[in-house]
Design an enzyme around this catalytic site. Structure first.
Site, short mmCIF file in Angstrom:
data_model
loop_
_atom_site.label_atom_id
_atom_site.label_comp_id
_atom_site.label_asym_id
_atom_site.label_seq_id
_atom_site.Cartn_x
_atom_site.Cartn_y
_atom_site.Cartn_z
N GLN A 79 0.87 -1.09 0.05
CA GLN A 79 0.02 0.09 -0.14
C GLN A 79 1.02 1.35 -0.11
O GLN A 79 1.92 1.34 0.34
CB GLN A 79 -0.89 -0.01 1.31
N HIS A 80 0.18 2.49 -0.38
CA HIS A 80 0.74 3.81 -0.02
C HIS A 80 1.65 4.19 -1.05
O HIS A 80 1.76 5.50 -1.27
CB HIS A 80 1.17 3.84 1.33
N ASP A 109 -2.33 -5.04 0.20
CA ASP A 109 -1.88 -6.30 0.63
C ASP A 109 -2.77 -6.59 1.92
O ASP A 109 -3.17 -7.90 1.88
CB ASP A 109 -0.57 -6.27 1.01
#
Length: 454
Positions: free
Chosen positions: A71-72, A219
């Site tokens: 992520q991110h 995830d």
């Protein structure tokens, strides 16, 4: 046989699983490593994905594909679709000051109400602020911003049109400019953070697909789907970091920043708490005692802690947010000065930190019916047997598996058939123990004393 593929593009590597869409039976798989570092050019991910797909026998006979990923991470593209600069990953902390500034400018309550979360250095919005501040020439070239799994889906599809970038609810909810509660971008926050508007991916619904590609997932949401987690299920993942997250029908909005109010991959929500100190606590204790992990577990199970408490902030801590904290040992006496007591205290301290996270999720409206324990440290027998006493609930331990990739494969099958797969999850061991609130109470007292001294 109808085949679907699921991909887990994590920080360290990429895994590809090809499964029977009807039964979930694994047909073939492949994997490849990613380069180290917190700044990586996305082309390295695509090269690794191509290699892993080759190991998995290719995708020519696969009817649907979904990609889950870390992520991110900030992937910036120019008008022609070229990558502007190497992507900053979730664990790149150079944007910590930007996160502090963003929270100070609008207030934690505003961010929590708007997006479900308070920005921290991992979030995309903070990395965009860092880019605008420190690399204005690169920032000026940015026409679109997306996340790692968005870019991989777009790249694998062969598209070069920025308008065809897509993402999903779970990954969008970790950007800092999308609302799980409203199911919509908050573009004014993106403009506030970056200084102007840019193209962002279209957010697909859980069973929606474009061509043969499913929506993908972050995830943790991918792992929840891979475990077929339902509302009321909480997943405790003990890897390098520890995460506690659960499928909830209630959107979280924690202005303290402890709980990140993410979305899941099914249309519900996935409130999450992250701790920095997880499996490495056991690594460090085993090294200190000069024993294997198996021997560490035997030592921990051979005794009670008898008042010895380890507050395991060995790498600082994220929850509570004390990046400069250190670990501390409390209750050391002649009677507790043994290897067995230290081993027990290490396991209990690790689990108590995660139990604090579980409490925070409950405070945000999560109903806990079952706890699922996964990750590398879930293989430790002491962790398995002590966890239900610390959590105060039975703990289910599924067999080791690629649950993020499996979740992506489930999503691909869902998008292909229109029905959420009912693949069975076998080999789950359930551990039960009488709750031991005294362990939590001693840990809380030591934890609070540690924080007071900082």
């Amino acid at each position: 046989m109808t085949l679907v593929a699921g991909v887990d593009s994590s920080t360290q590597s990429v895994k590809v699983v090809v499964r029977d869409a009807d039964t979930g039976v694994l047909v073939r798989e492949g994997r490849a490593a990613h380069p180290d570092g917190t700044e990586v050019h996305p082309s390295a991910w695509f090269d690794a994905l191509t290699s892993a797909i080759g190991q998995a026998g290719g995708l020519d006979d696969v009817d649907a594909v979904s990609i889950a990923g870390q992520q991110h991470g900030m992937v910036c593209l120019d008008e022609s679709g070229e990558v502007v600069r190497p992507a900053l990953l979730w664990n790149d902390t150079r944007s910590a000051a930007a996160a502090t500034d963003l929270v100070a400018e609008l207030g934690a309550k505003t961010w929590a109400e708007a997006t479900g979360s308070v920005p921290v250095a991992s979030f995309t919005i903070t990395k965009l602020r860092w880019l605008a501040t420190h690399e204005p020439e690169n920032a000026a070239r940015v026409a679109a911003v997306c996340l790692p799994h968005d870019w991989l889906t777009w790249k694998l599809s062969g598209s070069t049109d920025l308008a065809e970038l897509v993402t999903d609810r779970s990954d969008a909810s970790g950007t800092g400019y999308w609302s799980p509660r409203l199911n919509a971008y908050q573009l004014e926050l993106l403009e506030h953070g970056f200084g102007r508007s840019v193209t962002v991916p279209r957010v697909l619904e859980p069973a929606e697909r474009v061509g043969r590609f499913g929506a993908g997932a972050g995830d943790n949401a991918g792992a929840a789907l891979g475990l077929d987690a339902q509302p009321g299920d909480v997943v405790v993942s003990i890897g390098t970091s520890g995460t506690v997250f659960g499928v909830s029908t209630v959107a979280a909005a924690d202005e303290s920043g402890i709980v990140a109010g993410f979305a899941d991959a099914t249309g519900h929500y996935l409130p999450l708490v992250c701790t920095l100190n997880a499996a490495r606590v056991l690594d460090a204790t085993a090294a200190l005692l000069g024993v294997s992990h198996e021997a560490l577990a035997e030592l921990a199970l051979s005794t009670r802690s008898d008042g010895l408490v380890l507050v395991p902030y060995l790498e600082g801590e994220r929850t509570p947010n004390r990046p400069d904290a250190t670990g501390s040992l409390h209750g050391l006496t002649l009677g507790t000065s043994t290897s067995a007591h230290l081993a027990r205290a290490a396991v209990e301290g690790l689990l108590c930190g995660l139990a604090d996270g579980l409490d925070a999720l409950v405070a945000q409206g999560l109903s806990v019916q079952r706890v699922l324990l996964i990750g590398g440290a879930a293989r430790n027998q002491a962790v398995r047997e002590i966890a239900p006493a610390v959590f105060g609930r039975p703990v289910a331990v599924p067999p080791a598996g690629e649950y993020v990739a499996d979740g992506a494969a489930r999503q691909a099958a869902w998008a292909l058939t229109g029905q959420r797969p009912t693949w069975s999850l076998s080999g789950v061991d359930v551990y039960e123990a009488d709750p031991d609130p005294a362990v939590r109470a001693r840990y809380a007292a030591a934890r609070d004393l540690t924080l007071e001294r900082m």
